[in-house]
Design a protein around this motif. Structure first.
Motif, PDB file in Angstrom:
ATOM      1  N   UNK A   1      22.756  56.545  17.981  1.00 14.15           N
ATOM      2  CA  UNK A   1      23.348  57.882  17.960  1.00 14.15           C
ATOM      3  C   UNK A   1      24.842  57.806  17.620  1.00 14.15           C
ATOM      4  N   UNK A   2      25.371  58.959  17.219  1.00 13.54           N
ATOM      5  CA  UNK A   2      26.773  59.003  16.771  1.00 13.54           C
ATOM      6  C   UNK A   2      27.555  60.052  17.548  1.00 13.54           C
ATOM      7  N   UNK A   3      28.751  59.683  17.943  1.00 10.86           N
ATOM      8  CA  UNK A   3      29.705  60.595  18.572  1.00 10.86           C
ATOM      9  C   UNK A   3      30.876  60.793  17.615  1.00 10.86           C
TER      10      UNK A   3
ATOM     11  N   UNK B   1      27.544  54.959  18.257  1.00 10.49           N
ATOM     12  CA  UNK B   1      28.588  54.768  17.242  1.00 10.49           C
ATOM     13  C   UNK B   1      29.614  55.890  17.365  1.00 10.49           C
ATOM     14  N   UNK B   2      30.888  55.576  17.131  1.00 12.65           N
ATOM     15  CA  UNK B   2      31.966  56.572  17.255  1.00 12.65           C
ATOM     16  C   UNK B   2      32.693  56.742  15.924  1.00 12.65           C
ATOM     17  N   UNK B   3      32.894  57.997  15.570  1.00 13.81           N
ATOM     18  CA  UNK B   3      33.702  58.345  14.394  1.00 13.81           C
ATOM     19  C   UNK B   3      34.875  59.190  14.913  1.00 13.81           C
TER      20      UNK B   3
ATOM     21  N   UNK C   1      25.774  63.975  13.053  1.00 16.05           N
ATOM     22  CA  UNK C   1      26.345  63.497  14.308  1.00 16.05           C
ATOM     23  C   UNK C   1      25.557  64.089  15.464  1.00 16.05           C
ATOM     24  N   UNK C   2      25.403  63.325  16.527  1.00 19.14           N
ATOM     25  CA  UNK C   2      24.643  63.793  17.689  1.00 19.14           C
ATOM     26  C   UNK C   2      25.545  64.466  18.720  1.00 19.14           C
ATOM     27  N   UNK C   3      26.799  63.952  18.820  1.00 19.48           N
ATOM     28  CA  UNK C   3      27.742  64.500  19.793  1.00 19.48           C
ATOM     29  C   UNK C   3      29.064  64.813  19.100  1.00 19.48           C
TER      30      UNK C   3
END
Length: 885
Positions: free
Chosen positions: A2-4, A126-128, A50-52
């Motif tokens: 998942x991506x934040x 994962x963080x962006x 993106x999930x979050x």
């Protein structure tokens, strides 16, 4: 995984404001920041799932950094009023769209972000991070944490961090301790810049190690600065430290990205602030989660490797059916390529491949050339559509002698008319309109081989897919294209394919002996210039190496540095022009570059091509979709950009000749774009000048400078007349005329005061482009501009291009109409159209018919379209192209 996505909120809003500062709604309320924000929300879901999503906000009070240094962030300037007006609206939108802000007393947004990153990494998310804050680069962790630049749509990893700062993320804290950060009033060590900091960290790794080994710092000046700045260095290191101690476990699930369209929740706000293009997307349901690409073909690929099977399928095609058609060849040059096979489809359930000339050990049964020709003559009697049919029809003509196929549609041209800025390749279109991944050519054809070496079964899947997708695309684009644009396709662009094919096939003759002499003379001139340059610079080096040239100019000769790039000093033409009066070597370098370019780009390649042709004729390939304005471009070789302003450039044209018994005719539209300006604007003075056959530049000079100075200043008037069509401002005009910017500005102001209708019309183009997002040409072709996603530089560029497109695009419309009509009515065995160079057509005509032909062509070109002012052409006749000017 998942991506934040974490937004450094205030930094993000500031960046958006400065990217689009001039946007306002009808009430005068600024909307640049809001536009950028809406665009970002649209893009983040459509382009980067993106999930979050977490919006990190600074708290209003002080934090531990203010206790360390009361002057921390003290020098920040007051925010502009327009920015302050938009901030509360933007922050209110966050909640309205269903997102959550996170703010904690005593902590900055940076600390919230660091804490969220710690949590995400612990939970394999994962963080962006959307930010431009240097401090946050220390959080980058490849594969797990990246910095995201929404303007450039770029993810920044460790390598890109190194490219930017010269150090990797784990050294950013040390780096900022030395160089400081003006934005946050972090002092760093006075006198230590990015290069100095990088060297120190390369040698000693950390700030602590630097001071423990201060005696090993070789440069006494650097050593002294470090000694004086020790306290500030360690203070800075504390200030840039991120506090990741916040616990966000309990609130993390509230950052989940809403499943529904977030922008729907602020539709009324989009209406209020007049974000019309975004509102239209929202209302049309444009924001959605993209479906996954199909994992298998959505059709059946059928191999037809015998004549009875092939003819049996073709005979069953109902009369009037639309048939998608594609060829496979052993080369990319349509006029020399041998056909390997062809594919076709007439419904979206099946597509067929016909192998003709595959060559490999154990190759199966194939259809003979004779049977293939018979089948093609039957197949091509239907409504044929294709992707870049100019290539396929040329292959069929050259391999089978089957010509004058009545094409029904070309998906490449339809896609280009739908949006002339976009990529119109088949793979790209399949992905864009159907989210379908096509089989790639490189995955089918091994390196160094061609399609004839591909196994027939594998070729069938690949080639059939092309025909199947082309048919799907044709129906999709026909449905999407507005009626006027589809009419332009049928009446102008599709017939233009045949016009270009005839020109490409004919080619133009080259005088080999002439080019041999020109090549020797150019080589001699180049060698002489090199000798002069080496003498003037007192150095021997590779003149074609920008790095070596930069070192000679800026280090050895000590010339002032104008611009630097990542690899060293810039030595582009603009830089050299600025240095022209600084050293005599600069003029020689510019002359060398011009000669070298002409030699390598034109003289040598043209001579080679003429030797390879039995008739010494070169055949360029015209690209119908090569520009957004509609102008033709050409390649292999490019014959549209041969310089005409230099003596040598004109000499190159002298090598293009008429064949024995024939002569060349050049027919050139006179001041076509200015006539279009008069037509569109309706300016009375300009319209009357053209109607009365007056010299428009002389008339402009008369109005601007008076009778006494008009003749002398005609050149200035000409530069202004043409410059305005290309968005020329005072700076560019001053460079063109060699005058001050102030004087150039006064000329432009005087011009618009004299011709207020023109000023009003040019402004109306810009306003309409901003409002609608597009402009259109005389015939109705459209060019689109994404003002909503543009930064300030792009925004200004779009306005210039919008104005230019109206005139250049309309001129392209007219010349295409002329070419189609002339080819259909005047061209025959004794008169051929060879080239189009923007507003000029070049013909090769039997000598005794030349004048009569020229007058007939002139009549067509001047009567092709009725404007408010007459169209006018000039005629030139000569044995070579150089004589036509």
């Amino acid at each position: 995984m998942k991506t934040l996505t974490i937004i450094d909120t205030f930094g993000f809003f500031f960046r958006n404001y400065y990217a689009l500062p001039q946007l306002r709604n009808a009430q005068g309320f600024p909307t640049g920041l809001l536009t950028g924000f809406a665009n970002f929300i649209y893009a983040i879901k459509n382009e980067h799932d993106t999930d979050y999503m977490l919006f990190a906000l600074d708290s209003k009070g002080k934090n531990f950094r203010h206790d360390l240094d009361p002057s921390y962030k003290a020098n920040r300037p007051e925010a502009p009023e327009d920015l302050k007006k938009q901030l509360p609206v933007a922050i209110s939108w966050i909640e309205k769209m269903g997102f959550k802000c996170y703010q904690e007393e005593g902590f900055e947004a940076d600390d919230i972000i660091a804490s969220a990153v710690r949590f995400a990494k612990a939970h394999d998310i994962k963080v962006r991070i959307v930010t431009h804050d240097k401090d946050l680069y220390q959080l980058i962790d490849d594969g797990r944490v990246v910095i995201y630049d929404p303007m450039k749509k770029l993810e920044i990893d460790s390598e890109k961090c190194f490219e930017k700062f010269g150090v990797y993320p784990n050294k950013i804290n040390e780096y900022l301790s030395l160089v400081g950060d003006v934005a946050d009033n972090i002092p760093g060590v006075k006198g230590i810049g990015p290069k100095g900091a990088k060297k120190l960290l390369d040698d000693f790794e950390t700030v602590e190690n630097i001071y423990e080994n201060l005696e090993k710092v070789a440069n006494p000046r650097v050593k002294s600065m470090l000694e004086e700045g020790k306290e500030k260095a360690f203070l800075s290191k504390q200030l840039v430290r991120l506090d990741n101690s916040l616990r966000i476990d309990d609130t993390f699930e509230s950052f989940y990205f809403p499943c529904e369209n977030p922008l729907l929740n602020i539709a009324d706000e989009l209406e209020k602030y007049e974000l019309r293009q975004m509102l239209a997307r929202v209302k049309n349901g444009a924001l959605h989660v993209k479906p996954k690409a199909e994992t298998s073909m959505g059709f059946k690929a059928v191999l037809l490797d015998t004549a009875p099977a092939l003819l049996g399928v073709i005979e069953k095609i109902e009369q009037g059916s639309i048939v998608a058609f594609d060829t496979e060849t052993n080369a990319l040059d349509a006029y020399n390529a041998k056909i390997v096979g062809f594919s076709f489809a007439f419904n979206e359930k099946e597509a067929y491949y016909v192998p003709i000339a595959h060559h490999y050990l154990g190759v199966g049964e194939q259809v003979s050339l004779a049977d293939a020709k018979k089948a093609l003559e039957m197949l091509l009697s239907h409504k044929i559509v294709g992707q870049n049919l100019k290539f396929d029809l040329a292959v069929i003509e050259n391999n089978f002698g089957v010509s004058n196929v009545s094409l029904y549609g070309d998906t490449m041209l339809l896609a280009w008319l739908l949006n002339p800025e976009s990529n119109v390749g088949l793979d790209t279109l399949a992905k864009r309109f159907f989210n379908y991944e096509m089989v790639k050519f490189k995955d089918v054809v091994a390196k160094g081989e061609n399609f004839s070496h591909v196994e027939i079964e594998k070729a069938c899947e690949y080639a059939s897919e092309d025909a199947w997708m082309t048919l799907k695309l044709y129906h999709k684009l026909h449905e999407m294209l507005e009626p006027r644009l589809f009419e332009i396709a049928k009446e102008v662009e599709f017939p233009f394919i045949h016009t270009l094919m005839k020109m490409e096939k004919e080619g133009i003759q080259i005088d080999g002996a002439y080019f041999e002499t020109l090549l020797k003379r150019t080589d001699g001139a180049i060698e002489s210039l090199k000798t002069e340059i080496f003498a003037l610079s007192e150095a021997h080096f590779n003149l074609n190496s920008t790095q070596q040239l930069g070192n000679v100019l800026f280090e050895q000769l000590g010339l002032p540095t104008i611009k630097k790039t990542k690899t060293g000093y810039s030595t582009d033409e603009n830089v050299l022009q600025e240095l022209l009066d600084k050293h005599p070597v600069i003029a020689k370098i510019l002359e060398y570059r011009e000669l070298y370019k002409l030699r390598s780009t034109y003289i040598e390649p043209l001579l080679k091509l003429s030797k390879e042709s039995p008739k010494s004729r070169v055949h360029t390939s015209f690209i119908q979709t090569g520009t957004a304005t509609g102008r033709l471009s050409s390649k292999d070789p490019n014959l549209q950009n041969i310089p005409v302003k230099t003596a040598l450039g004109r000499e190159v044209r002298g090598g293009f000749v008429a064949k024995e018994g024939y002569t060349l005719i050049g027919i050139d539209y006179s001041q076509i774009e200015l006539r279009l300006l008069a037509h569109f604007s309706g300016d009375e003075a300009m319209v009357n000048a053209f109607r009365e056959g007056k010299d428009i530049h002389q008339e402009t000079a008369l109005k601007l400078f008076g009778e006494a100075a008009a003749k002398q200043k005609r050149g200035i008037a000409k530069s202004i007349n043409f410059g305005l069509l290309y968005g020329m401002g005072p700076k560019r005009l001053s460079e063109t005329l060699g005058i001050s910017t102030k004087e150039a500005k006064s000329y432009i102001e005087s011009y618009f005061a004299t011709f207020p209708t023109i000023k009003k019309y040019l402004t109306s183009i810009e306003e309409e482009a901003k409002k609608e997002g597009w402009v259109q040409t005389l015939l109705g072709r459209k060019r689109f501009f994404d003002f909503e996603h543009a930064n300030a530089m792009q925004y200004a560029g779009y306005l210039r291009e919008a104005v230019n497109t109206v005139f250049q695009g309309s001129a392209a419309d007219l010349i295409k109409l002329c070419m189609n009509k002339i080819v259909n009515t005047l061209v025959n065995d004794e008169a051929k159209l060879l080239l189009q160079i923007h507003d000029e057509l070049i013909f090769e005509v039997k000598a005794e018919h030349a004048e009569a032909f020229a007058l007939e062509a002139k009549k067509i070109m001047e009567g092709i379209y009725t404007l408010r002012v007459p169209l006018h052409v000039s005629i030139a006749i000569g044995k070579n192209w150089g004589e036509l000017k």
